[in-house]
Write an enzyme that holds these catalytic residues in place. Sequence first.
Site, PDB file in Angstrom:
ATOM      1  N   LYS A   1       0.827  -1.205   0.000  1.00 17.71           N
ATOM      2  CA  LYS A   1       0.000   0.000   0.000  1.00 17.71           C
ATOM      3  C   LYS A   1       0.862   1.256   0.000  1.00 17.71           C
ATOM      4  O   LYS A   1       0.607   2.194  -0.771  1.00 17.71           O
ATOM      5  CB  LYS A   1      -0.915  -0.044   1.236  1.00 17.71           C
ATOM      6  CG  LYS A   1      -2.063   0.950   1.190  1.00 17.71           C
ATOM      7  CD  LYS A   1      -2.767   1.104   2.540  1.00 17.71           C
ATOM      8  CE  LYS A   1      -3.284  -0.187   3.129  1.00 17.71           C
ATOM      9  NZ  LYS A   1      -4.628  -0.559   2.645  1.00 17.71           N
TER      10      LYS A   1
ATOM     11  N   ARG B   1      -3.140   2.872   8.819  1.00 17.45           N
ATOM     12  CA  ARG B   1      -3.421   1.528   8.280  1.00 17.45           C
ATOM     13  C   ARG B   1      -2.143   0.705   8.206  1.00 17.45           C
ATOM     14  O   ARG B   1      -1.052   1.236   8.005  1.00 17.45           O
ATOM     15  CB  ARG B   1      -3.988   1.627   6.856  1.00 17.45           C
ATOM     16  CG  ARG B   1      -5.372   2.214   6.746  1.00 17.45           C
ATOM     17  CD  ARG B   1      -5.814   2.164   5.288  1.00 17.45           C
ATOM     18  NE  ARG B   1      -7.213   2.530   5.125  1.00 17.45           N
ATOM     19  CZ  ARG B   1      -7.652   3.774   4.875  1.00 17.45           C
ATOM     20  NH1 ARG B   1      -6.779   4.766   4.776  1.00 17.45           N
ATOM     21  NH2 ARG B   1      -8.941   4.008   4.739  1.00 17.45           N
TER      22      ARG B   1
ATOM     23  N   GLY C   1      -7.628  -7.913   5.964  1.00 17.38           N
ATOM     24  CA  GLY C   1      -8.408  -8.062   7.189  1.00 17.38           C
ATOM     25  C   GLY C   1      -7.650  -8.622   8.368  1.00 17.38           C
ATOM     26  O   GLY C   1      -8.207  -8.843   9.429  1.00 17.38           O
TER      27      GLY C   1
ATOM     28  N   MET D   1      -4.836  -7.290   9.842  1.00 18.60           N
ATOM     29  CA  MET D   1      -4.260  -6.331  10.781  1.00 18.60           C
ATOM     30  C   MET D   1      -5.195  -5.128  10.934  1.00 18.60           C
ATOM     31  O   MET D   1      -6.252  -5.059  10.317  1.00 18.60           O
ATOM     32  CB  MET D   1      -2.861  -5.945  10.320  1.00 18.60           C
ATOM     33  CG  MET D   1      -1.887  -7.132  10.474  1.00 18.60           C
ATOM     34  SD  MET D   1      -0.213  -6.698  10.005  1.00 18.60           S
ATOM     35  CE  MET D   1      -0.432  -6.276   8.302  1.00 18.60           C
TER      36      MET D   1
ATOM     37  N   ARG E   1      -8.084   1.481  -9.029  1.00 18.25           N
ATOM     38  CA  ARG E   1      -7.748   0.060  -9.168  1.00 18.25           C
ATOM     39  C   ARG E   1      -8.310  -0.428 -10.499  1.00 18.25           C
ATOM     40  O   ARG E   1      -9.147   0.233 -11.112  1.00 18.25           O
ATOM     41  CB  ARG E   1      -8.326  -0.745  -8.008  1.00 18.25           C
ATOM     42  CG  ARG E   1      -9.822  -0.584  -7.880  1.00 18.25           C
ATOM     43  CD  ARG E   1     -10.371  -1.265  -6.639  1.00 18.25           C
ATOM     44  NE  ARG E   1     -11.771  -0.861  -6.460  1.00 18.25           N
ATOM     45  CZ  ARG E   1     -12.496  -1.121  -5.384  1.00 18.25           C
ATOM     46  NH1 ARG E   1     -11.959  -1.740  -4.363  1.00 18.25           N
ATOM     47  NH2 ARG E   1     -13.760  -0.738  -5.304  1.00 18.25           N
TER      48      ARG E   1
ATOM     49  N   HIS F   1     -24.473 -36.008 -11.631  1.00 21.37           N
ATOM     50  CA  HIS F   1     -24.499 -36.505 -13.006  1.00 21.37           C
ATOM     51  C   HIS F   1     -25.070 -35.453 -13.950  1.00 21.37           C
ATOM     52  O   HIS F   1     -24.489 -35.144 -14.994  1.00 21.37           O
ATOM     53  CB  HIS F   1     -25.338 -37.792 -13.083  1.00 21.37           C
ATOM     54  CG  HIS F   1     -25.470 -38.346 -14.458  1.00 21.37           C
ATOM     55  ND1 HIS F   1     -26.523 -38.052 -15.285  1.00 21.37           N
ATOM     56  CD2 HIS F   1     -24.644 -39.150 -15.168  1.00 21.37           C
ATOM     57  CE1 HIS F   1     -26.373 -38.669 -16.444  1.00 21.37           C
ATOM     58  NE2 HIS F   1     -25.228 -39.345 -16.395  1.00 21.37           N
TER      59      HIS F   1
ATOM     60  N   SER G   1      -2.553 -40.059 -22.722  1.00 17.73           N
ATOM     61  CA  SER G   1      -3.500 -39.013 -22.375  1.00 17.73           C
ATOM     62  C   SER G   1      -3.735 -39.132 -20.874  1.00 17.73           C
ATOM     63  O   SER G   1      -4.082 -40.205 -20.381  1.00 17.73           O
ATOM     64  CB  SER G   1      -4.797 -39.208 -23.146  1.00 17.73           C
ATOM     65  OG  SER G   1      -5.730 -38.237 -22.720  1.00 17.73           O
TER      66      SER G   1
ATOM     67  N   CYS H   1      -7.100 -35.228 -20.587  1.00 17.33           N
ATOM     68  CA  CYS H   1      -8.507 -35.292 -20.974  1.00 17.33           C
ATOM     69  C   CYS H   1      -9.426 -35.318 -19.769  1.00 17.33           C
ATOM     70  O   CYS H   1     -10.601 -35.589 -19.899  1.00 17.33           O
ATOM     71  CB  CYS H   1      -8.765 -36.483 -21.877  1.00 17.33           C
ATOM     72  SG  CYS H   1      -8.408 -38.058 -21.100  1.00 17.33           S
TER      73      CYS H   1
ATOM     74  N   TYR I   1      -1.226 -31.225 -25.873  1.00 20.10           N
ATOM     75  CA  TYR I   1      -2.554 -30.629 -25.996  1.00 20.10           C
ATOM     76  C   TYR I   1      -3.362 -30.834 -24.731  1.00 20.10           C
ATOM     77  O   TYR I   1      -3.018 -31.668 -23.884  1.00 20.10           O
ATOM     78  CB  TYR I   1      -3.311 -31.218 -27.205  1.00 20.10           C
ATOM     79  CG  TYR I   1      -3.692 -32.663 -27.012  1.00 20.10           C
ATOM     80  CD1 TYR I   1      -4.901 -33.024 -26.400  1.00 20.10           C
ATOM     81  CD2 TYR I   1      -2.844 -33.692 -27.425  1.00 20.10           C
ATOM     82  CE1 TYR I   1      -5.235 -34.348 -26.201  1.00 20.10           C
ATOM     83  CE2 TYR I   1      -3.175 -35.014 -27.235  1.00 20.10           C
ATOM     84  CZ  TYR I   1      -4.363 -35.349 -26.613  1.00 20.10           C
ATOM     85  OH  TYR I   1      -4.699 -36.658 -26.407  1.00 20.10           O
TER      86      TYR I   1
END
Lengths: 881, 881
Positions: free
Chosen positions: A29, A99, A108, A110, A342, A460, A765, A832, A852
């Site tokens: 920061k 800060r 979150g 500190m 940002r 499924h 594969s 695959c 691939y």
Amino acid sequence: MSDNAKYVYFFGGREAEGDASMKELLGGKGANLAEMSRLGLPVPGGFTITTEVCALYYENNRNYPEGLDAQVDECVAKLEALSGKTFGRGSNPLLLSVRSGAAVSMPGMMDTVLNLGLNDETLPALAKETNNERFALDAYRRFLQMFGDVVLGLSHHQFEEVLQDVKERHHASNDAELTVEGLKDVIEAYKDVYSRNNTSFPQDARAQLQAAIDAVFGSWNNPRAITYRQLNSIRGLKGTAVNVQAMVFGNMGDTSGTGVAFTRNPSDGTNEFYGEYLMNAQGEDVVAGIRTPQPITHLEEVNKECFDELVELRSKLENHYTDMQDLEFTIEQGKLYLLQTRRGKRTAAAAVQIAVDMMNEGLISEEEAVLRVDPLQLDQLLHPTFDQDAEDNAHFLTQGLPASPGAATGQIVFSAADAEQWSSQGKDVVLVRIETSPEDIGGMSAANGILTSRGGMTSHAAVVARGMGKCCVAGCSQAQIDYRNKTITFGGVTLNEGDWISLNGSKGKVYNEKIATVDPQLTGPFGTIMALADKYRKLGVRTNADSPHDTRVAVRFGAEGIGLCRTEHMFFEGERIISVRKMILAEDTEERKAALNELLPYQREDFIGIFKALDGKPATIRFLDPPLHEFLPHDEEGQVEMAKAMGTSVQHIQDIVASLREFNPMLGHRGCRLGIFFPEITEMQARAVIEAAYAVPGSRPEIMIPLVGHVRELAHQKNLVLSVYEQIQAEQGKPLDDLKIGTMIEVPRGAITADQVATEAEFFSFGTNDLTQMGCGFSRDDSGRFLQHYVEQGIYPEDPFQVLDREGVGELLKIGVQKGRQTRPGMKTGICGEHGGEPSSIEFCHMVGLDYVSCSPYRVPIARLAAAQAAIREEYGSLTK
Amino acid sequence: MSDNAKYVYFFGGREAEGDASMKELLGGKGANLAEMSRLGLPVPGGFTITTEVCALYYENNRNYPEGLDAQVDECVAKLEALSGKTFGRGSNPLLLSVRSGAAVSMPGMMDTVLNLGLNDETLPALAKETNNERFALDAYRRFLQMFGDVVLGLSHHQFEEVLQDVKERHHASNDAELTVEGLKDVIEAYKDVYSRNNTSFPQDARAQLQAAIDAVFGSWNNPRAITYRQLNSIRGLKGTAVNVQAMVFGNMGDTSGTGVAFTRNPSDGTNEFYGEYLMNAQGEDVVAGIRTPQPITHLEEVNKECFDELVELRSKLENHYTDMQDLEFTIEQGKLYLLQTRRGKRTAAAAVQIAVDMMNEGLISEEEAVLRVDPLQLDQLLHPTFDQDAEDNAHFLTQGLPASPGAATGQIVFSAADAEQWSSQGKDVVLVRIETSPEDIGGMSAANGILTSRGGMTSHAAVVARGMGKCCVAGCSQAQIDYRNKTITFGGVTLNEGDWISLNGSKGKVYNEKIATVDPQLTGPFGTIMALADKYRKLGVRTNADSPHDTRVAVRFGAEGIGLCRTEHMFFEGERIISVRKMILAEDTEERKAALNELLPYQREDFIGIFKALDGKPATIRFLDPPLHEFLPHDEEGQVEMAKAMGTSVQHIQDIVASLREFNPMLGHRGCRLGIFFPEITEMQARAVIEAAYAVPGSRPEIMIPLVGHVRELAHQKNLVLSVYEQIQAEQGKPLDDLKIGTMIEVPRGAITADQVATEAEFFSFGTNDLTQMGCGFSRDDSGRFLQHYVEQGIYPEDPFQVLDREGVGELLKIGVQKGRQTRPGMKTGICGEHGGEPSSIEFCHMVGLDYVSCSPYRVPIARLAAAQAAIREEYGSLTK
């Protein structure tokens, strides 16, 4: 360290002592604030106490180095000068925020303190300066509470109790209803909390500041922060920095204001300044919705100077960050401050448009443009969607799990058979089931969308629908489905067969009417990005497809072949299942061969269709994999039906089902173990593939033997295939254009002994679904419950079935590739499993040098983009670990 | 190759051209025959045609090198001279055998021809010389059949049909009943078979010989032999050699004879000449049992010269082979021939006695003595056995599977509860069950033996009984058990509760009466061999034991600690199962903790007992591993009972059982996944172990977290254990003498990431049962059927659950050890799967440098010996690959 050492770095007035490169020293920061100031952006001034001070603080038993106090004092004085305000006194008081900020973000973990500098003296000054006593009082009471809780460690319950108490006395139902008098009471009561705890609120602002600095450094080693660093393997940091910054207020009267803006339109990507503001307001008022914010362009009329400055900022930010920015600004008494900038969040459409535009504007390179689009987000662009207005106005019924993206609208049917029949009559249908099973494949394919009342994201229905690119809402537990009466009930609403229903599979929403859908656009900027992806990627991209239709869809999405054609799905369609069941019931080899002969023409036709759809692209065809019991009905109704069809007793069917039952079917009689036990199955499949390849010249079949753990399993099956090939070759009088025989590496032993397996395999594969199941010992069907717990506990960073576990399963894959190529240099390797369509996993595949990836048709564009990003990141040296 | 090349090597007359070193050239058999002859042993003369000739034969399109014929002729002439017989003619015809013999043994794969040299001329000569026309005719007809089948390739069915036909005509029900006339008919009919096939039987002996040589060389490349070499990875051989040897006959009258002998007593090892003989007989007569053979010592009276020569041979053979030999001899017309000598098979007792005696005699070294005893055979010596005479005369009932060795006698009980109760009254009981389940553990432990009517060698009863060293006959499918009437019926015999029954678990036999048992002797030569084993082995040997009793047994057998204490077995005993079930039914953490608190004192007492039994030896204690549903009853009866005991509904119990059901429990919610989900279970177990260790000073607990695949799983559990330890340490005011926390490596991912796991683990124990299941993808409960097929097909050389799969699972183990020690040099590693008691697997453990193996108590001596053998073989460079 000598007294001349520099402990504090000032920023403000469009210059700074630090810069972006000093993250280690100033924290993330602090370095950013310095950089923004140095860039000439109007950030509120402030200073950063270095991480080195934190280290020294702990080394010296919580004592600060000499000279620090003086440097802080000096910076406070500079801030006073810069802002024209005074700290802890005077008519225009300087308020500060304090800060934490380490080199690595620990959100979150500190502490933060705001409005520091308020005391009984500066309170009325602030009220007067803002002309808003209530605001000043509220700021003070918040500061009192935050300081007590964060800095002094007083239990925040005490403050909440007190606040509740005052609210009740003043009949205020929420904080906003507290009047000036009420707030004054709160402040007094808060001060009492301090006394009750034998302490007091320091009126001296410098003492407040020192205590807040102590608290931030102290929070570096609170148990929460230590655990966070352990769990996230954050090591080697010096400590946190402390950032002290002037607070600015947009509610100091009519010349003040606040707003948020995007440098381009985040919804469609148009190159326009986009945002809104409110005068005499704080940031929270803009989002609270009590007052209506104005479009940013109106600011020009209210304060042309500030507007012009914002417009200038817009192009400065885009030129510097070379990306669309989301910025927060405040105007304090006519003076513009940039509070935050940002990277702006955007829709997939905007991301693609902005990337292409910025590339065309010369702002970013081709490679950058490719990196700018989140591959996963692309999914939004590949499916039909609802017309947004139509959806917004449609009658919402219920919410389920967003199991497979896209939009679907159709008439309700309750069985796969009905789905097929209605669809064949040209009707649009949505298949509604409690849950689906492999027998429903045909109906799922015929339906526009699928709705189930049970099952999760990996049920499924969900898995198959994603594979088909078919919209699906799963696990809609509020819905009660009655197959007998053909109704589905949502709370009070009951729908019947034939009623129209609409599903938003991306959001899991269900609507009670027909909604118009919009088809995806695959040209324009989308086409540009895809072309760039293909230019840069090194990985090939294939598809998992079991039918000519899926193959055609995938080829249209850019698939360069089939990486996984599951032959068993073909066994369920129509009449075939009867032959399959005959095969299972066969009492001897001859009966089994007769049943297989019935299947042969179907399988051959399937492959002919697929080879034609591929038009010379290669197809990896996996031979029968699932255990045989999957082809038998497990419910009594189905068994009765089957017994009738087969002319045998129900008891006989049940005996067969029982005899095939396994304790751990995942590790049971499946894969090549079937083909070794019943060689005639392999022979039939080989014949179907090879005859189809002869029928479609130019075909490139790659026969894949599943579940090989030992080279001799592959040798056994390969011999069978080759002897079938020899027979057919003799009949045909010529060899095939191309035929490869390889294996799926999905058993850990297959990876570990890949050097041996490669003596027989012409390609590998990697079946990472099963490799994850066996490598990690997680049954995919059972592990949902504890794997979720594991991810929550940080044991695995992600569900390893969704994101490839690089250290474990990935290591097996790496060993497999290395050992395989050691035996057979340059051997073709692919993946695959479902990981083949997941960007982080694709990046890993690129890193280990696979040839691939293969994924479901609708994931093909995602894979192309992810593959390109991996290649570009490798070039940039920014691959993820 | 020049014509001067040597293709044929002669042996006989107590000398030879070749020797034992020429295996490559002469094949195994040829080299041995040469060596024996060279040693001065009276083997029948002969010659070997080299493997080089085989290679040349194939290289030159099945043509022999020039000069071969002449060398063969020369050797035949030499043989004639040596034997005083003539080949294919004359009054005393020389008959030959022709056999294959490659450098590597390929039993049954290639062809053999006997009695070669018989023809219409030599037949009557042989009849006259042997004074046995029937014998000569039978030899001739056998030769005709063998030559037709093996050399000419005529289908052997034709010969069999013809033989059957003649037998029917002569009313002979078997070959032995065929008269001289019958045999003459067979010979004529056989010759007709030749004619029918358009060929003829060659009367010329040299032509017979040539054809037989052709056949043997031809058989090298028959499909059977090729497949055999492929499956057994036999590569790089030149071919087979051909061994031609003179045949000798023990039935040439009263000065001829034949016999078999052992150089020492193979039954108890006594150093005495042991065997039997028959005069005027062939080898097959000795074993046929028609005439009663005489003890070898009687030969002295019949033919002192031959007897003295045999006695001299006995010591010559023992001195040369330095091992007890099993020899076959024939006396042909007063002349002694040694037909075969090989290592003599022996009982375990004999093996131990002979090894120790030979060492004491200075014949072999200590190392050799250790190598001489087959570790698996030792099992015979570790269990009670029946008095042999008593068993031989006992009433045999039925045969089951030899599931766990030893002998047991007792009164029949039909439930585990009865077994415990009767046993507590001092009765000897045999537990009879259809099958056993984990709830029966107590009863199994109380019984002398277990008999089941269902289940195989890896059924629950078999595995648990072997673990307990308890005699068990399993899968006795002929027995019908009726629990209601408390009867067991074998065919016609029905036994009732309380009847006496006896089991021989080594043979699977069941007897209908009480039989006296003999306790094992662990001193004497057995003690000597064990002491030597301990001197040479490098691996430690621990035991898998879950109770103080098992621990004491194992320590007596030489266990150096516990390598696997399964805590879940303790959960089944008596009252505890109720608390376990309360824990499973608990609705929240508090309820669960309350149930666990009930278990704590039991677990603590268990560990106190075990630590006392170990007396300072280390104990690896595995925390809860199996899925929780294993502790619930799966049959309705049990569920009803449990519902009553828990005060809840049967439906509730059934719901819980259903909710815990998994598709693949092996890969489900078990192992450390339980302890992570329910930390209170781990905490209770940690407390029990640690408090017990405080109670028994000098204890060395090693807490083992099961099923770790990810280092963070171990870290999570280790933190829990350490925080419990901290609490107890604070109460006790001092640290424990010793406490280690480590893990079981049984998930492939655990092995692959062992470098990470070792950052937390203080030791590894390889759980090769599960590592085999997951590594190879074989469910142990389901794979029986296809794994057997796999072993038959030669895909796996052995069942990988019995013999560690070195290439696959072993490689994972190796990776685990290497990576683990890379992080934590010298880390202690062991194995605790069932492989820990299997010699080949133990050898592998030695090779990869494990610190110890752990096995069931009764396997401890086996493991000690196998470990010593591995160490010695490594020294000798003769470890198996």
